[in-house]
Design a protein around this motif. Structure first.
Motif, PDB file in Angstrom:
ATOM      1  N   ARG A   8       0.834  -1.206   0.000  1.00 22.79           N
ATOM      2  CA  ARG A   8       0.000   0.000   0.000  1.00 22.79           C
ATOM      3  C   ARG A   8       0.872   1.260   0.000  1.00 22.79           C
ATOM      4  O   ARG A   8       0.681   2.162  -0.805  1.00 22.79           O
ATOM      5  N   MET A   9       1.838   1.311   0.909  1.00 24.15           N
ATOM      6  CA  MET A   9       2.634   2.539   1.039  1.00 24.15           C
ATOM      7  C   MET A   9       3.425   2.821  -0.240  1.00 24.15           C
ATOM      8  O   MET A   9       3.587   3.979  -0.628  1.00 24.15           O
ATOM      9  N   THR A  10       3.902   1.772  -0.912  1.00 23.90           N
ATOM     10  CA  THR A  10       4.662   2.010  -2.148  1.00 23.90           C
ATOM     11  C   THR A  10       3.776   2.591  -3.255  1.00 23.90           C
ATOM     12  O   THR A  10       4.278   3.161  -4.211  1.00 23.90           O
ATOM     13  N   GLN A  11       2.461   2.428  -3.110  1.00 19.45           N
ATOM     14  CA  GLN A  11       1.549   3.018  -4.096  1.00 19.45           C
ATOM     15  C   GLN A  11       1.015   4.373  -3.629  1.00 19.45           C
ATOM     16  O   GLN A  11       0.048   4.904  -4.190  1.00 19.45           O
ATOM     17  N   GLY A  12       1.595   4.908  -2.567  1.00 18.63           N
ATOM     18  CA  GLY A  12       1.173   6.221  -2.078  1.00 18.63           C
ATOM     19  C   GLY A  12      -0.056   6.158  -1.202  1.00 18.63           C
ATOM     20  O   GLY A  12      -0.676   7.197  -0.916  1.00 18.63           O
ATOM     21  N   LEU A  13      -0.436   4.956  -0.752  1.00 20.07           N
ATOM     22  CA  LEU A  13      -1.615   4.797   0.111  1.00 20.07           C
ATOM     23  C   LEU A  13      -1.177   4.732   1.568  1.00 20.07           C
ATOM     24  O   LEU A  13      -0.020   4.400   1.865  1.00 20.07           O
ATOM     25  N   PRO A  14      -2.090   4.995   2.509  1.00 18.96           N
ATOM     26  CA  PRO A  14      -1.758   4.795   3.924  1.00 18.96           C
ATOM     27  C   PRO A  14      -1.426   3.318   4.193  1.00 18.96           C
ATOM     28  O   PRO A  14      -1.839   2.435   3.444  1.00 18.96           O
ATOM     29  N   ALA A  15      -0.708   3.073   5.289  1.00 19.55           N
ATOM     30  CA  ALA A  15      -0.302   1.702   5.615  1.00 19.55           C
ATOM     31  C   ALA A  15      -1.509   0.779   5.814  1.00 19.55           C
ATOM     32  O   ALA A  15      -1.478  -0.389   5.460  1.00 19.55           O
ATOM     33  N   GLY A  16      -2.585   1.311   6.387  1.00 21.64           N
ATOM     34  CA  GLY A  16      -3.783   0.516   6.628  1.00 21.64           C
ATOM     35  C   GLY A  16      -4.965   1.067   5.852  1.00 21.64           C
ATOM     36  O   GLY A  16      -4.907   2.175   5.318  1.00 21.64           O
ATOM     37  N   GLU A  17      -6.070   0.311   5.833  1.00 20.47           N
ATOM     38  CA  GLU A  17      -7.194   0.698   4.964  1.00 20.47           C
ATOM     39  C   GLU A  17      -7.931   1.940   5.449  1.00 20.47           C
ATOM     40  O   GLU A  17      -8.564   2.637   4.679  1.00 20.47           O
ATOM     41  N   PHE A  18      -7.843   2.241   6.760  1.00 20.67           N
ATOM     42  CA  PHE A  18      -8.568   3.413   7.263  1.00 20.67           C
ATOM     43  C   PHE A  18      -7.765   4.692   7.098  1.00 20.67           C
ATOM     44  O   PHE A  18      -8.321   5.771   6.936  1.00 20.67           O
ATOM     45  N   GLY A  19      -6.459   4.578   7.205  1.00 21.98           N
ATOM     46  CA  GLY A  19      -5.615   5.763   7.130  1.00 21.98           C
ATOM     47  C   GLY A  19      -5.560   6.495   8.461  1.00 21.98           C
ATOM     48  O   GLY A  19      -6.181   6.089   9.441  1.00 21.98           O
ATOM     49  N   PRO A  20      -4.825   7.616   8.474  1.00 24.89           N
ATOM     50  CA  PRO A  20      -4.516   8.277   9.752  1.00 24.89           C
ATOM     51  C   PRO A  20      -5.682   9.033  10.375  1.00 24.89           C
ATOM     52  O   PRO A  20      -5.648   9.364  11.550  1.00 24.89           O
ATOM     53  N   MET A  21      -6.721   9.343   9.585  1.00 20.78           N
ATOM     54  CA  MET A  21      -7.764  10.241  10.088  1.00 20.78           C
ATOM     55  C   MET A  21      -9.139   9.596  10.169  1.00 20.78           C
ATOM     56  O   MET A  21     -10.144  10.294  10.311  1.00 20.78           O
ATOM     57  N   SER A  22      -9.210   8.281  10.035  1.00 16.43           N
ATOM     58  CA  SER A  22     -10.520   7.635  10.203  1.00 16.43           C
ATOM     59  C   SER A  22     -10.317   6.270  10.845  1.00 16.43           C
ATOM     60  O   SER A  22      -9.244   5.982  11.348  1.00 16.43           O
ATOM     61  N   GLY A  23     -11.348   5.457  10.809  1.00  7.91           N
ATOM     62  CA  GLY A  23     -11.283   4.177  11.521  1.00  7.91           C
ATOM     63  C   GLY A  23     -11.854   4.328  12.910  1.00  7.91           C
ATOM     64  O   GLY A  23     -12.341   5.403  13.288  1.00  7.91           O
ATOM     65  N   PRO A  24     -11.834   3.249  13.681  1.00  7.65           N
ATOM     66  CA  PRO A  24     -12.424   3.284  15.027  1.00  7.65           C
ATOM     67  C   PRO A  24     -11.820   4.411  15.856  1.00  7.65           C
ATOM     68  O   PRO A  24     -10.595   4.510  15.964  1.00  7.65           O
ATOM     69  N   TYR A  25     -12.690   5.247  16.420  1.00 14.24           N
ATOM     70  CA  TYR A  25     -12.223   6.460  17.112  1.00 14.24           C
ATOM     71  C   TYR A  25     -11.459   6.126  18.383  1.00 14.24           C
ATOM     72  O   TYR A  25     -10.626   6.887  18.852  1.00 14.24           O
ATOM     73  N   ASP A  26     -11.721   4.972  18.960  1.00  9.97           N
ATOM     74  CA  ASP A  26     -11.067   4.602  20.211  1.00  9.97           C
ATOM     75  C   ASP A  26      -9.876   3.685  19.995  1.00  9.97           C
ATOM     76  O   ASP A  26      -9.388   3.058  20.939  1.00  9.97           O
ATOM     77  N   ALA A  27      -9.417   3.561  18.744  1.00  5.87           N
ATOM     78  CA  ALA A  27      -8.226   2.746  18.455  1.00  5.87           C
ATOM     79  C   ALA A  27      -7.168   3.638  17.806  1.00  5.87           C
ATOM     80  O   ALA A  27      -7.505   4.659  17.203  1.00  5.87           O
ATOM     81  N   PRO A  28      -5.906   3.264  17.952  1.00  8.58           N
ATOM     82  CA  PRO A  28      -4.870   4.050  17.268  1.00  8.58           C
ATOM     83  C   PRO A  28      -5.088   3.980  15.765  1.00  8.58           C
ATOM     84  O   PRO A  28      -5.459   2.920  15.238  1.00  8.58           O
ATOM     85  N   PRO A  29      -4.883   5.083  15.048  1.00  8.59           N
ATOM     86  CA  PRO A  29      -5.031   5.045  13.588  1.00  8.59           C
ATOM     87  C   PRO A  29      -4.098   4.005  12.973  1.00  8.59           C
ATOM     88  O   PRO A  29      -3.020   3.716  13.524  1.00  8.59           O
ATOM     89  N   ASP A  30      -4.490   3.427  11.821  1.00  8.46           N
ATOM     90  CA  ASP A  30      -3.665   2.398  11.191  1.00  8.46           C
ATOM     91  C   ASP A  30      -2.630   2.983  10.233  1.00  8.46           C
ATOM     92  O   ASP A  30      -2.017   2.266   9.450  1.00  8.46           O
ATOM     93  N   ASP A  31      -2.444   4.291  10.298  1.00  9.26           N
ATOM     94  CA  ASP A  31      -1.322   4.949   9.626  1.00  9.26           C
ATOM     95  C   ASP A  31      -0.974   6.177  10.460  1.00  9.26           C
ATOM     96  O   ASP A  31      -1.854   6.813  11.041  1.00  9.26           O
ATOM     97  N   THR A  32       0.308   6.528  10.494  1.00 12.56           N
ATOM     98  CA  THR A  32       0.747   7.599  11.399  1.00 12.56           C
ATOM     99  C   THR A  32       0.499   8.997  10.848  1.00 12.56           C
ATOM    100  O   THR A  32       0.513   9.960  11.602  1.00 12.56           O
ATOM    101  N   GLY A  33       0.335   9.147   9.533  1.00 13.63           N
ATOM    102  CA  GLY A  33      -0.176  10.405   8.990  1.00 13.63           C
ATOM    103  C   GLY A  33       0.796  11.347   8.324  1.00 13.63           C
ATOM    104  O   GLY A  33       0.374  12.212   7.553  1.00 13.63           O
ATOM    105  N   GLU A  34       2.097  11.217   8.596  1.00 15.25           N
ATOM    106  CA  GLU A  34       3.006  12.258   8.084  1.00 15.25           C
ATOM    107  C   GLU A  34       3.241  12.181   6.575  1.00 15.25           C
ATOM    108  O   GLU A  34       3.816  13.103   5.990  1.00 15.25           O
ATOM    109  N   ALA A  35       2.768  11.112   5.930  1.00 13.50           N
ATOM    110  CA  ALA A  35       2.904  11.029   4.471  1.00 13.50           C
ATOM    111  C   ALA A  35       1.557  11.256   3.782  1.00 13.50           C
ATOM    112  O   ALA A  35       1.422  11.040   2.576  1.00 13.50           O
TER     113      ALA A  35
END
Ligand code: HEM
Length: 420
Positions: A84-111
């Motif tokens: 995913r990251m090599t294609q310019g996508l976030p590391a995980g499917e939700f990305g840094p700004m979405s996904g379960p609000y009470d869980a750590p994001p599945d991407d750190t966001g700086e890219a």
């Protein structure tokens, strides 16, 4: 997803549900510079013969779990995140700004706002991945360690620091934007939390080689062109002969892969800067301007080690770097160099902690790297200005097949053949 730790638990939905079909274009196609994306899949891992990018973040990990299934789960999760990251996508499917609000994001966001930037992520297995310090096989991999995957011997003058050596797993992340390379390693480290811990890592900037004939030759911190005589991807016969492990070489699971040697080589920059130009060129065996051999011609002219000047002295010093590293001094051996400059600030004594993070891919480290390094360490005039402070060797498996399904509990992963 037991075994990929707390962060992995947060990602479990992503990996379970986030099956992805890998891109099918050949990994050799891609950006020599700029924003574009290299295909993650292909016969060979990207990041070897693909055009060298501008920035590096290299890291090694020690596996902390004893459980083979957890290691496989980690490699599966890493493979999906890397694809995913090599294609310019976030590391995980939700990305840094979405996904379960009470869980750590599945991407750190700086890219998040950055393009793929030519990111390649290349994975390797070190000798200690297969065998514990007391000789016990690990992860049920008895007999799977290639004979050639042996710890490098001590070389004359080595000043290795344990905290910059070895590692069960190594990842080379290269990109045209340093933030993209750092983001990749950071997210792989986050995913590995609880299964493997970072042992050491190295940032690099300014490539010190070219891997295609279309890339201009860059310069190292001695100010010399570096990479002139490197193996390029266009030399397909040389790549096959010197880089890729072939059937019958010793470990079938590694066919189509390679061995990676890394050396952190500190340069005594301040001493070098006080050396006369004549001495600098004598040490390298090439001119500082065009990079031509001192026997004459242009940058790509073959050096003539027999050519002599007035008084009969050879124009290229027999103890010059280029003479000692040349295939004619090494039984025909060559290597694919892919190193970077590094500067890790200053050392408190007013000297730059700077040098070359040497990375080379070879088919057989015992014949292509060890004898050359021994000869250089003993005889190379350049050695006076070098201190080897870090070291490691890893077996780099072939690429994940084009079109393979990634993610979930059954997805393809880098190094899968090793566990077959
Ligand atoms: C800080 C350390 C080093 C510096 C500054 C350095 C610099 C250079 C330079 C300027 C060249 C000539 C241009 C070129 O063909 O790339 C060169 C060539 C080469 N170097 Fe190094 N090098 C270093 C370490 C090493 C090490 C550790 C090895 C391998 C053990 C190595 C292997 C080679 C090879 C194979 C060539 C090409 C020789 C040929 O075919 O003509 N170098 N290096």
């Amino acid at each position: 997803m037991a075994g990929v730790g707390l962060a992995g638990a947060g990602l479990a939905g992503g990996f379970a549900a986030g099956n992805a079909t890998a891109r099918t274009s050949a990994p050799s196609a891609g950006p020599a510079e700029g924003d574009g994306a290299f295909a993650f899949t292909g016969e060979h891992q990207a990041g070897i013969t693909t055009p060298v990018q501008d920035s590096l973040h290299f890291a090694t990990w020690d596996v902390t779990t004893q459980d083979r299934d957890e290691v496989v789960a980690l490699l599966r999760a890493w493979t999906l995140a890397a694809s995913r990251m090599t294609q310019g996508l976030p590391a995980g499917e939700f990305g840094p700004m979405s996904g379960p609000y009470d869980a750590p994001p599945d991407d750190t966001g700086e890219a998040e706002d950055l393009p793929a930037s030519g990111l390649t992520i290349t994975f390797g297995f070190g000798p200690s991945f297969f065998t514990a310090a007391d000789g016990t096989p690990r992860f049920g991999l008895d007999g799977r360690r290639p004979d050639l995957l042996a710890d490098l011997p001590h070389f004359p003058g080595d000043m290795l620091e344990d905290a910059r050596c070895g590692g069960d797993l190594a990842v080379q992340a290269c990109a045209n934007d340093p933030q993209v390379a750092v983001h990749a390693i950071r997210n792989l480290a986050r995913i590995a939390f609880g299964t493997a811990s970072v042992r050491w890592s190295q940032l690099g900037y300014g490539r010190t080689s070219s891997t295609t004939t279309t890339q201009p030759t860059p310069r190292n911190l001695f100010g010399f062109k570096d990479g002139t005589a490197n193996i390029t991807s266009e030399e397909s016969a040389a790549v096959d002969e010197h880089v890729w492990v072939a059937p019958g070489d010793g470990a079938d699971w590694l066919t189509g892969g390679s061995y990676l040697v890394a050396r952190r080589i500190r340069m005594t920059i301040e001493t070098w800067d006080r050396a006369p130009l004549r001495e600098q060129e004598t040490i390298v065996g090439r001119t500082k301007g065009s990079g031509a051999p001192l026997s004459g011609g242009e940058e790509r002219t073959e050096p003539d080690f027999e050519a002599a000047g007035r008084g009969g002295a050879p124009l290229i010093d027999p103890a010059s770097h280029v003479r000692l590293a040349h295939p004619t001094s090494n039984g025909g051996a060559r290597m694919l160099r892919r190193g970077y400059n590094y500067t890790d600030g200053s050392d408190g004594l007013g000297r730059l902690d700077a040098g070359l993070f040497f990375l080379a891919y070879v088919r057989d480290p015992a014949t292509q790297y060890v004898p050359m390094q021994n000869a250089l360490a003993k005889h190379d005039l350049m050695s006076e200005y070098l201190r080897h402070t870090g070291s490691g060797i890893w077996a780099v498996p072939r690429g994940v097949a084009e079109g393979a399904t990634l993610g979930g509990d059954q997805g393809a992963f880098v190094g899968q053949e090793l566990f077959a």
